[in-house]
Design an enzyme around this catalytic site. Structure first.
Site, mmCIF file in Angstrom:
data_model
loop_
_atom_site.group_PDB
_atom_site.id
_atom_site.type_symbol
_atom_site.label_atom_id
_atom_site.label_comp_id
_atom_site.label_asym_id
_atom_site.label_seq_id
_atom_site.Cartn_x
_atom_site.Cartn_y
_atom_site.Cartn_z
ATOM 1 N N GLY A 1 0.810 -1.212 0.000
ATOM 2 C CA GLY A 1 0.000 0.000 0.000
ATOM 3 C C GLY A 1 0.847 1.267 0.000
ATOM 4 O O GLY A 1 0.536 2.238 -0.711
ATOM 5 N N CYS A 2 1.921 1.257 0.773
ATOM 6 C CA CYS A 2 2.797 2.428 0.855
ATOM 7 C C CYS A 2 3.523 2.661 -0.468
ATOM 8 O O CYS A 2 3.763 3.806 -0.867
ATOM 9 C CB CYS A 2 3.799 2.252 1.994
ATOM 10 S SG CYS A 2 3.000 2.067 3.605
ATOM 11 N N THR A 3 3.874 1.592 -1.144
ATOM 12 C CA THR A 3 4.523 1.718 -2.447
ATOM 13 C C THR A 3 3.559 2.296 -3.483
ATOM 14 O O THR A 3 3.946 3.121 -4.322
ATOM 15 C CB THR A 3 5.057 0.348 -2.911
ATOM 16 O OG1 THR A 3 6.062 -0.097 -1.986
ATOM 17 C CG2 THR A 3 5.663 0.438 -4.299
#
Length: 235
Positions: free
Chosen positions: A132-134
């Site tokens: 998700g952060c990527t």
């Protein structure tokens, strides 16, 4: 008859003296009783007025005190080493605080100076190099030129170490700086701290450092688009 002992034979065999045996035994005076050393005595005695281990306790207090600088009658304490590691909460209309953090190169970053010449976008991620952060980070990467054209700089803010951020930046070719906030000092001040976790979010500060918009929480793919739409609406 047995031969009689002569005087010569009698003198040749000296008789044992009984004088030594008859002398009284010499009494040995008892030696002085050794006293415990003063240090052991002090350890054994109870502390006065209940101040047990006063010297060691004093050392602990001194060790726990934050480094301070005195000058012109003022005492300033660095925000990172305050006892509770807290800043005043930052809400819409508030400005960037005075705080020093590290970037992905382990260089000092003065947070209050970031918006001196341009607007600033902080997008916050729970953990570097996770799916998700990527998605969120690459979304800001792909439209980064649009933010630059509007005179805004993008920063990724997380509790990851500088080394982890550098590795992630290199892996995904992220064109903007990453800021490490391992104690979540700025993250909590922004309202994105959740215990030992960071809420996915983004915050927009206009030139000069005033907070003008925030999205918390926000979906990874939506964060870059919503930030850009807001800045365009202000232009």
């Amino acid at each position: 008859m047995p031969p009689r002992k002569t005087a010569e034979t009698t003198d040749a065999e000296p008789r044992r003296s009984t004088r030594i045996a008859s002398l009284p035994k010499e009494e040995v005076a008892p030696g002085p009783i050794r006293k415990a050393s003063s240090s052991k005595k002090r350890a054994a005695e109870p502390a006065e007025d209940g101040k047990e281990g006063e010297s060691s306790a004093a050392k602990k207090v001194l060790k726990a005190k934050p480094d301070i600088e005195e000058g012109d009658g003022e005492v300033t304490v660095d925000a990172e080493i305050t006892s509770d590691n807290k800043l005043t909460p930052i809400d819409i209309g508030d400005v960037l605080p005075t705080l020093t953090l590290k970037n992905e190169k382990n260089e000092d970053i003065e947070v209050a100076d970031l918006a001196a010449e341009k607007g600033v976008i902080f997008f916050l991620v729970p953990k570097a190099d996770t799916p998700g952060c990527t998605t969120q980070a690459c979304g800001f990467r792909d439209i980064y030129p649009d933010f630059e054209s509007l005179n805004y700089t993008v920063y990724c803010l997380s509790a990851d170490t500088s080394a982890a951020q550098m590795k992630w930046q290199t892996k995904k070719t992220l064109p903007y700086p990453l800021i490490s906030d391992p104690k979540r000092i700025l993250i909590r001040a922004l309202g994105a701290g959740d215990g030992n976790k960071t809420k996915r979010s983004h915050f927009i500060f206009e030139k000069g450092g005033k907070l003008v918009d925030k999205k918390i929480p926000v979906k990874p793919a939506d964060s870059p688009k919503l930030a850009l739409e807001f800045i365009k609406s202000q232009s």
